[in-house]
Every structure is written in C-alpha cells, then in structure tokens.
Enzyme design. Structure first.
Site, PDB file in Angstrom:
ATOM      1  N   ASP A   4       0.871  -1.168   0.000  1.00  0.00           N
ATOM      2  CA  ASP A   4       0.000   0.000   0.000  1.00  0.00           C
ATOM      3  C   ASP A   4       0.914   1.224   0.000  1.00  0.00           C
ATOM      4  O   ASP A   4       2.110   1.115   0.293  1.00  0.00           O
ATOM      5  CB  ASP A   4      -0.875  -0.043   1.263  1.00  0.00           C
ATOM      6  CG  ASP A   4      -1.692   1.218   1.436  1.00  0.00           C
ATOM      7  OD1 ASP A   4      -2.406   1.590   0.493  1.00  0.00           O
ATOM      8  OD2 ASP A   4      -1.601   1.832   2.518  1.00  0.00           O
ATOM      9  N   ASP A   6      -0.101   5.165   0.969  1.00  0.00           N
ATOM     10  CA  ASP A   6      -0.325   6.115   2.065  1.00  0.00           C
ATOM     11  C   ASP A   6      -0.457   5.392   3.397  1.00  0.00           C
ATOM     12  O   ASP A   6      -1.326   4.539   3.574  1.00  0.00           O
ATOM     13  CB  ASP A   6      -1.585   6.931   1.787  1.00  0.00           C
ATOM     14  CG  ASP A   6      -1.459   7.737   0.508  1.00  0.00           C
ATOM     15  OD1 ASP A   6      -0.679   8.686   0.495  1.00  0.00           O
ATOM     16  OD2 ASP A   6      -2.124   7.377  -0.484  1.00  0.00           O
TER      17      ASP A   6
END
Length: 209
Positions: A4, A6
């Site tokens: 991922d 953020d």
C-alpha cells in the site's frame, strides 16, 4: 512484495486532513457526518458515496483529487521510516504499489518522494477497491506471481482484509492504527522494523532484533 502507499510507504496525513477538511466544507458536510465515515484505505469515490447524493459524487471525486494533487508540493507528503532502505533491497521486478488513490494522485505522491515502481495498481485500474481482493490479485498478475507467494504490506484494516481475501501473507504496519486494531500474519511499527534479503528461491523478510 505488494505495498500500500499512504500510511505504508509514505505519510500523507497532513495533506489528507487539509484537503478533506476543505472538501467537506465546500460540500456542506458537518464534522459530525464526516467523523462517522472511515476514510483511510478506501477510495475517494466510496467515501463520497457515503456522504453525498449519487448525482453529486462524480463531481465531488474530481474535486478532492484536484485538491490533493495540488497540495502535494506543500510538504504534506514524506517517506515513513525504513521505506527507502527496504525498497532499495528489493529487485525492481519483485514489488508493486497497490493504492486506493487515483493514478494521478498516486504518481504525484510517489514522485514527490522519488519512488518509481514498475507496477502501480490504482483505483482507476479496478472495478472494486479494498477490502475486495481485486487490486492485490491484479498486482500479482502484473508481476507474474502466484498470489500465494505474495506478501502484502498494509496499515489499514480494509487493505489487510483485501490481502487475506487474495490468499496472501499479510504484514501490518502500526503507523495509522493501533497494533490491536490490525489483524495480520505479522504486525510491526513500520518498515524500519524489517529487513529484506534476496535468495535463490525468492525473498526472506526478517524482523530486526
């Protein structure tokens, strides 16, 4: 290795707060209404759909993308501890970034910290976002790897659910949530707690002493 972005590779919390607070004000959404919505790890379209009439959602999604992209140069995006060292230890064809952001926003944030993955899966590329497994399954397909041999690195419960649903090993980073809120095969504070080693059979991940 599927990351991922953020909250996993970079922190964008300052930018997110600024932009979504302004966005909510523009659309007449109260702090109470906004506080009831899970923001992290979800697409902007899903968040907007929870808060606004369907007819307004496309315009609202375009507006928040515009605000967030324009805000990137304002200094609200920076690398999280351990990101650079961990990624530098990986061969370029062994890892991907899988994000709920749009491609335009993801490329802006990654470019701001000089991260340039060969494979980048964004909200634009899938019909169903996290916690659906589709984004992670697509990343495995793009890398040409069996999903069962993939490791997902996530900070949000929705992303971890997506990784598990894809049949992948999950590593949770307690950067935006408390460790007790995260269900994964391994939970660590951030990537600085891990080291990666390339072997003849793949990659070995170990927890630093």
């Amino acid at each position: 290795m599927l990351f991922d972005n953020d909250g996993t590779l970079v922190s964008s919390l300052e930018s997110v707060r600024r932009c979504w607070t302004r966005w909510a004000g523009e659309y007449g959404i109260t702090a109470e209404q906004f506080g009831r919505v899970e923001l992290h790890g979800r697409t902007a379209a899903e968040v907007a759909a929870d808060l606004l009439p369907a007819a307004v959602v496309p315009e609202a999604v375009a507006r928040i993308e515009e605000l967030e992209v324009e805000d990137v140069p304002n200094g609200g995006v920076h690398l999280l501890p351990g990101t650079r060292d961990f990624l530098d230890a990986l061969p370029a064809d062994r890892w991907a970034v899988v994000t709920s952001a749009t491609r335009r926003l993801a490329e802006a944030r990654l470019g701001a910290v000089d991260i340039r993955p060969k494979v980048l899966i964004c909200a634009d590329d899938v019909t169903r976002g996290k916690p659906d497994p589709e984004p992670y399954l697509l990343a495995a397909r793009e890398l040409g790897v069996d999903p069962a041999r993939c490791v997902v690195f996530e900070d949000a419960p929705a992303g971890l659910r997506a990784g598990r649903a894809a049949g992948m090993t999950t590593v949770a980073l307690a950067t935006t949530h408390q460790a007790a809120e995260l269900t994964a095969d391994l939970v660590v504070k951030d990537l600085s707690a891990l080291s990666g080693l390339v072997t003849g059979e793949g990659m070995e991940i170990s927890v630093r002493a």
